[in-house]
Scaffold this active site. Structure first.
Site, PDB file in Angstrom:
ATOM      1  N   LYS A 197     -26.351   4.119-144.963  1.00 32.14           N
ATOM      2  CA  LYS A 197     -27.470   3.844-144.059  1.00 32.14           C
ATOM      3  C   LYS A 197     -27.350   4.640-142.775  1.00 32.14           C
ATOM      4  O   LYS A 197     -26.255   5.047-142.380  1.00 32.14           O
ATOM      5  CB  LYS A 197     -27.558   2.346-143.758  1.00 32.14           C
ATOM      6  CG  LYS A 197     -26.435   1.838-142.875  1.00 32.14           C
ATOM      7  CD  LYS A 197     -26.786   0.546-142.169  1.00 32.14           C
ATOM      8  CE  LYS A 197     -25.915   0.398-140.948  1.00 32.14           C
ATOM      9  NZ  LYS A 197     -24.916  -0.574-140.914  1.00 32.14           N
ATOM     10  N   ASP A 227     -24.974 -10.394-137.431  1.00 34.18           N
ATOM     11  CA  ASP A 227     -25.519 -10.715-136.115  1.00 34.18           C
ATOM     12  C   ASP A 227     -27.021 -10.986-136.241  1.00 34.18           C
ATOM     13  O   ASP A 227     -27.442 -12.105-136.483  1.00 34.18           O
ATOM     14  CB  ASP A 227     -25.212  -9.568-135.148  1.00 34.18           C
ATOM     15  CG  ASP A 227     -25.604  -9.895-133.712  1.00 34.18           C
ATOM     16  OD1 ASP A 227     -26.237 -10.944-133.492  1.00 34.18           O
ATOM     17  OD2 ASP A 227     -25.294  -9.105-132.805  1.00 34.18           O
TER      18      ASP A 227
END
Length: 316
Positions: A197, A227
């Site tokens: 990514k 997160d």
């Protein structure tokens, strides 16, 4: 009756994760030490230790999770209180180490806050730190005192082993997590895949392509921290698009800030398995999330530190 009840081993907990602290005390077989953490009307923290700890080996349990600055300040003040009360050793048990993602200068004129926090803890008077799954293992080198670095992978791997899933592949959501994925894969005797990514800016993930075979398999995504859950939910969608039958996800530290819960709820993730290094408030306890306890691991580590035994033997 516990052999540690009348010993010099003292266990204290601050406000970040009282439930985990109570579980750890139960594992060791002692009561939590008596101390009060209060606030003056202007918000300043006052700590009062309500028993003698002179000459004791004190362990303080505190994750520096949100609100990170409050929890960090509580910990620093507690260390100072213990030092002035003549504790023999001050051992910090920090299941989740806040600011760990600021571990290097990615751009010019940036701070290295993970190192600053290490300096603060050491200067305050800590003699040792026990931590779990640091975001970057080299943060251990930011300290000049002994660090015991525990691993969450065995706990997560055991959970999936007991589910008896078939034809699994362990997936790292980025290149940085390959070592973690490999440890999990070794325990589950499964192949690994990697999601390549690109991240255009902080907290924005952009999935590119998948390295490895996921078609027709049950994928287990593993990360250290989840997160905002952007990376993990995009990764799950990409795995399904590339032919994975179903997707599970797991991490050690469920930070789960901002839109995380909504993203997980609406994602292709069947189940998110996390540990209790960070206390989850009620509004974050959704059906998709399973929380495993790290108390037996941390309790055993504390006993081994106190008795001067090997910690690495825990993971053999």
């Amino acid at each position: 009756m516990s052999q540690y009840l009348d010993s010099n081993l003292k266990l204290f907990a601050l406000n970040s994760n009282m439930q985990l602290a109570q579980e750890i005390a139960k594992v060791i077989g002692i009561e939590l030490g008596k101390c009060s953490v209060s606030r003056f009307s202007d918000g300043e923290i006052q700590i009062n230790i309500e028993e003698s700890i002179r000459g004791g080996d004190v362990f303080v349990i505190q994750s520096t999770s949100a609100p990170v600055n409050e929890h960090l300040m509580e910990l620093l003040i507690m260390i100072d209180a213990l030092k002035r009360a003549s504790a023999k050793t001050i051992n910090l048990v920090i299941p989740y180490y806040g600011y760990a993602r600021q571990d290097r200068k990615a751009r010019s004129r940036e701070p290295i806050t993970a190192k600053l926090v290490a300096n603060l803890l050491e200067t305050a008077g800590a003699s040792r730190v026990i931590m779990l799954d640091l975001h970057a293992p080299q943060i251990q080198g930011f300290f000049d005192i002994p660090i015991d670095h525990l691993m969450g992978v065995p706990i997560l791997a055991d959970y999936f082993k007991n589910k008896n899933l078939e034809d699994i592949v362990i997936v790292s959501p980025d290149h940085g997590g390959v070592t973690r994925a490999r440890k999990m894969a070794d325990r589950l005797k499964a192949p690994i895949a990697i999601i390549d990514k690109r991240r255009p800016k902080p907290n924005v993930a952009e999935v590119m392509n998948i390295v490895g075979q996921v078609e027709g398999k049950t994928a287990i995504l593993i990360d250290d921290i989840i997160d905002t859950a952007g990376t993990i939910t995009l990764a799950a969608n990409a795995l399904i698009e590339n032919g994975a039958v179903e997707v599970y996800a797991c991490c050690t530290h469920p930070v789960l800030s901002g839109p995380a819960i909504e993203r997980i709820q609406n994602s292709k993730i069947k189940e998110l398995v996390v540990t209790n290094t960070i206390a989850l408030p009620e509004d974050k306890k959704i059906d998709k999330i399973v929380q495993l306890s790290v108390a037996p691991l941390i309790g055993e580590a504390i006993i081994r530190v106190y008795e001067e035994q090997s910690i690495s033997a825990l993971f053999d």
